[in-house]
Design a protein around this motif. Structure first.
Motif, PDB file in Angstrom:
ATOM      1  N   TYR A 167     110.202  27.137  64.367  1.00 28.50           N
ATOM      2  CA  TYR A 167     109.308  25.222  64.700  1.00 28.50           C
ATOM      3  C   TYR A 167     107.205  25.803  64.627  1.00 28.50           C
ATOM      4  CZ  TYR A 167     107.283  22.654  68.003  1.00 28.50           C
ATOM      5  OH  TYR A 167     106.527  21.181  68.693  1.00 28.50           O
ATOM      6  N   LEU A 168     107.811  27.418  64.528  1.00 30.52           N
ATOM      7  CA  LEU A 168     105.931  27.193  64.193  1.00 30.52           C
ATOM      8  C   LEU A 168     105.638  26.965  63.213  1.00 30.52           C
ATOM      9  CD1 LEU A 168     105.477  30.721  67.089  1.00 30.52           C
ATOM     10  CD2 LEU A 168     104.763  28.436  67.090  1.00 30.52           C
ATOM     11  N   ALA A 169     106.410  27.559  62.030  1.00 30.60           N
ATOM     12  CA  ALA A 169     105.897  27.021  60.438  1.00 30.60           C
ATOM     13  C   ALA A 169     106.016  26.246  60.272  1.00 30.60           C
ATOM     14  CB  ALA A 169     106.677  28.018  60.291  1.00 30.60           C
ATOM     15  N   TYR A 170     107.098  24.990  60.799  1.00 32.66           N
ATOM     16  CA  TYR A 170     106.668  23.792  60.878  1.00 32.66           C
ATOM     17  C   TYR A 170     105.780  22.715  61.207  1.00 32.66           C
ATOM     18  CZ  TYR A 170     109.411  19.258  62.395  1.00 32.66           C
ATOM     19  OH  TYR A 170     109.568  18.008  62.780  1.00 32.66           O
ATOM     20  N   ARG A 171     105.618  22.802  62.511  1.00 29.43           N
ATOM     21  CA  ARG A 171     104.330  22.651  63.678  1.00 29.43           C
ATOM     22  C   ARG A 171     102.983  23.300  62.547  1.00 29.43           C
ATOM     23  NH1 ARG A 171     103.742  20.106  68.488  1.00 29.43           N
ATOM     24  NH2 ARG A 171     101.289  19.628  67.873  1.00 29.43           N
ATOM     25  N   ALA A 172     103.139  23.766  61.843  1.00 24.64           N
ATOM     26  CA  ALA A 172     101.711  24.355  60.892  1.00 24.64           C
ATOM     27  C   ALA A 172     101.752  22.669  59.989  1.00 24.64           C
ATOM     28  CB  ALA A 172     101.838  25.782  60.611  1.00 24.64           C
ATOM     29  N   ALA A 173     102.584  23.382  59.295  1.00 28.89           N
ATOM     30  CA  ALA A 173     103.031  22.397  57.605  1.00 28.89           C
ATOM     31  C   ALA A 173     102.788  20.853  58.486  1.00 28.89           C
ATOM     32  CB  ALA A 173     103.725  22.693  56.980  1.00 28.89           C
TER      33      ALA A 173
END
Length: 617
Positions: A110-116
């Motif tokens: 979720y953190l990588a998803y939100r960063a992009a």
């Protein structure tokens, strides 16, 4: 030349802003890179906090805080799918650990998803990054932290293989970042690659890539994803039921592995992170292929091959023992929910409730969409089975968990075999002709009313009750002229012309008009049924035109002669049978109706002579 060397000379306004977009783009790329670093740092920091909390609560800290931080970094890499290695084993041979706790993988993804996604949401005044630029920069920043974590765990209790980490970690980050970028920019559209076979290209153009099939593809994707989610929920229910059924064995393994409460809490938390894995294992078990507990052991509802040698762990106590019983065959109910789920998610768009036949999709289109949904469901189930399993060592435990291609194929068969007929049946049910059934009216029983009688009803009863008057000589029945005269009575006429008199008509001057006889007086009744003699009451039952001074006789007519109610009148009723006969009753009812009629209004003009003498005020 002097314009370039002279310090006082400035550049033209057209050439000045040329470097502004370049600087803005570089700033945006740097911000996206830092977003990837921040996302990886937040995930790694959360794992470090959890590991330090467990280390602080443990009564036997072996290696100090550095060991806890090494374990935290190793678990963070394991959450991305990187296979760990245990160098210290009883046999001396390093053992791999590849089972990824699926719940542990949710925060980093979720953190990588939100960063992009945030990298593509450019602030006002900053240039917009492209899709590939945002994904690449976010992934680069994330992998920088990942490389540092992989280097840090070297030499700890859990290490990683550099080649495996270099192949697995970028794939996991790219998938999460790509999903976030897709969420912002939408679905990619373009021509199909030329290297695909011609038959496959034509099939994709007809079913997936064509503009007319985009809605069908979207519905099929949602139907397959919904069916996979329903399968996982059913598998979780089956896993929990089996764990409760084997609760004694699970408690024994928990107390055997940890004697203090901090160790037991750590084991319970590890079991919770592995609960989605157990749900996927139960799904594979209910679909039929089952799961492997080693290279030579396979557990299915109908058979168990080999002798399982399980390590002591509370969650592994839920593995069913035996096969072929009614309880084991009941687990196949998990597979039965895939087809109806695909059908429901498909028909809810293809044939909405209360839709007409012209608005619904054709049967062939509905069946094709349901079949595509079954394919998506099978693919997602295979992916989940691949993530839920892994290796717990070399040799016998090299295969641990469901076999991904078997689970995916079984889900595809169940979803298509039950989904397509269920979709067609549900479509036919929703498009059926609804007939309106006639409603049968039930007879309503009237209850006796307890209300007080109305005024009309009271007046009607008063008209029927007539007081006995003085008896006169025998007379014949009431003539027809008397009934007509009583029907023309005015509202001002006295309804009861005396004690026991019948309603009659009075003229304006106090005399009855000529040609209109008075109504007869009622005969007096006694207890024995005999008619008493004529009374001497003043104002007897004579006509309203009489003087009322004759005792026991009728009133005088307009010419002074005795009226019909007098002694000489032939219309005086002395027989009770005549008074209560049909003619007398009709005359009384006519007089009552004439009294109830409204009087003519003065606005309607002067009344005629007949109307003027019909009533008195």
């Amino acid at each position: 030349m002097s314009q370039l060397t002279d310090p006082a000379t400035t550049l033209s306004p057209a050439s000045a802003p040329a470097s502004v977009p370049a600087r803005g783009r570089a700033t945006a790329l740097t911000a996206a890179f830092l977003r990837g670093v921040t996302a990886a740092g937040l995930g790694l920091g959360s794992f470090a906090v959890l590991a330090m909390a467990v280390w602080i609560s443990s009564p036997y800290p072996d290696r100090g805080p550095s060991g806890a931080l090494h374990v935290a970094a190793a678990l963070w890499l394991l959450a991305h799918g990187v296979e760990l290695v245990r160098p210290d084993t009883l046999s001396g041979t390093p053992a791999p650990l590849g089972v990824v706790p699926m719940l542990l993988a949710v925060p980093p993804a979720y953190l990588a998803y939100r960063a992009a996604r945030d990298a593509l949401d450019a602030d006002e005044g900053r240039p917009q990054l492209t899709l590939f630029g945002a994904v690449a920069t976010v992934t680069g920043g994330y992998l920088l932290v990942g490389a540092g974590a992989a280097a840090y765990v070297t030499g700890g209790p859990l290490t990683v293989r550099p080649l495996g980490a270099a192949l697995t970690l970028p794939v996991a980050v790219l998938l999460s970042a790509g999903a976030g970028a897709w969420k912002v920019s939408g679905r990619l559209r373009g021509p199909l690659p030329l290297w695909l076979p011609g038959g496959l290209r034509s099939l994709l153009v007809r079913t997936v890539w064509a503009s007319a099939s985009r809605r069908r593809t979207t519905v099929a994707t949602r139907a397959g994803a919904g069916a996979a989610a329903v399968l996982v929920c059913a598998g979780a229910l089956l896993a929990v039921v089996s764990l409760v059924w084997h609760g004694g064995a699970a408690h024994a393994s928990l107390t055997r592995l940890a004697e203090d409460w901090s160790g037991r809490v750590a084991l319970v938390l590890l079991g919770l992170t592995l609960l989605p894995n157990a749900a996927v294992w139960a799904v594979s078990y209910g679909l039929g292929p089952g799961f492997a507990l080693g290279t030579a052991v396979t557990v299915t509802p109908l058979a168990v091959t080999g002798t399982p040698a399980l390590p002591p762990f509370p969650l592994l106590a839920a593995v069913p023992d035996g096969y072929g019983t009614a309880a084991h065959r009941a687990a196949v109910a998990v597979a039965l929910v895939a087809g109806p789920a695909v059908a429901w998610f498909t028909v809810r768009v293809a044939s909405p409730p209360f839709a007409v036949r012209e608005e619904a999709w054709r049967p062939g289109e509905t069946a094709l969409t349901a079949a595509l949904g079954g394919v998506v469901c099978g693919g997602l189930t295979a992916a989940l089975a691949a993530v839920a399993g892994g290796r717990l060592g070399d040799g016998a435990l090299a295969v641990f968990g469901p076999v991904w291609w078997r689970a995916g194929l079984a889900a595809l068969v169940w979803a298509v075999a039950l989904g397509v007929p269920s979709a067609l049946l549900l479509r036919a049910w929703r498009l059926r002709e609804r007939r309106v059934r006639p409603v049968r009216e039930r007879p309503v029983r009237k209850k006796p009313s307890r209300r007080k009688p109305s005024r009309k009803r009271s007046a009607r009863k008063k008209a029927e009750r007539v007081r006995p008057g003085p008896a006169g000589p025998e007379a014949g029945p009431v003539p027809e002229e008397a009934a007509r005269g009583a029907g023309e009575a005015s509202p001002g006429a006295d309804v009861m012309g005396g004690a026991g008199s019948v309603p009659h008509q009075a003229s304006a001057g106090g005399a009855k008009p000529a040609g209109e006889p008075d109504l007869p007086d009622p005969p007096a009744r006694t207890t024995g049924g005999e008619i008493p003699e004529a009374s001497t009451a003043t104002g007897g039952s004579g006509g309203s035109g009489g003087s009322g001074e004759a005792s026991g006789s009728g009133g005088a007519g307009p010419d002074g002669t005795a009226g019909p109610g007098g002694p000489g009148g032939a219309d005086h009723v002395t027989d009770p049978a005549d008074w209560h006969g049909r003619g007398a009753r009709q005359a009384r009812w006519a007089a009552f109706r004439a009294v109830r009629e409204p009087s003519p209004s003065p606005r309607h003009g002067p009344r005629t002579g007949t109307d003027a003498g019909a009533g008195t005020e």
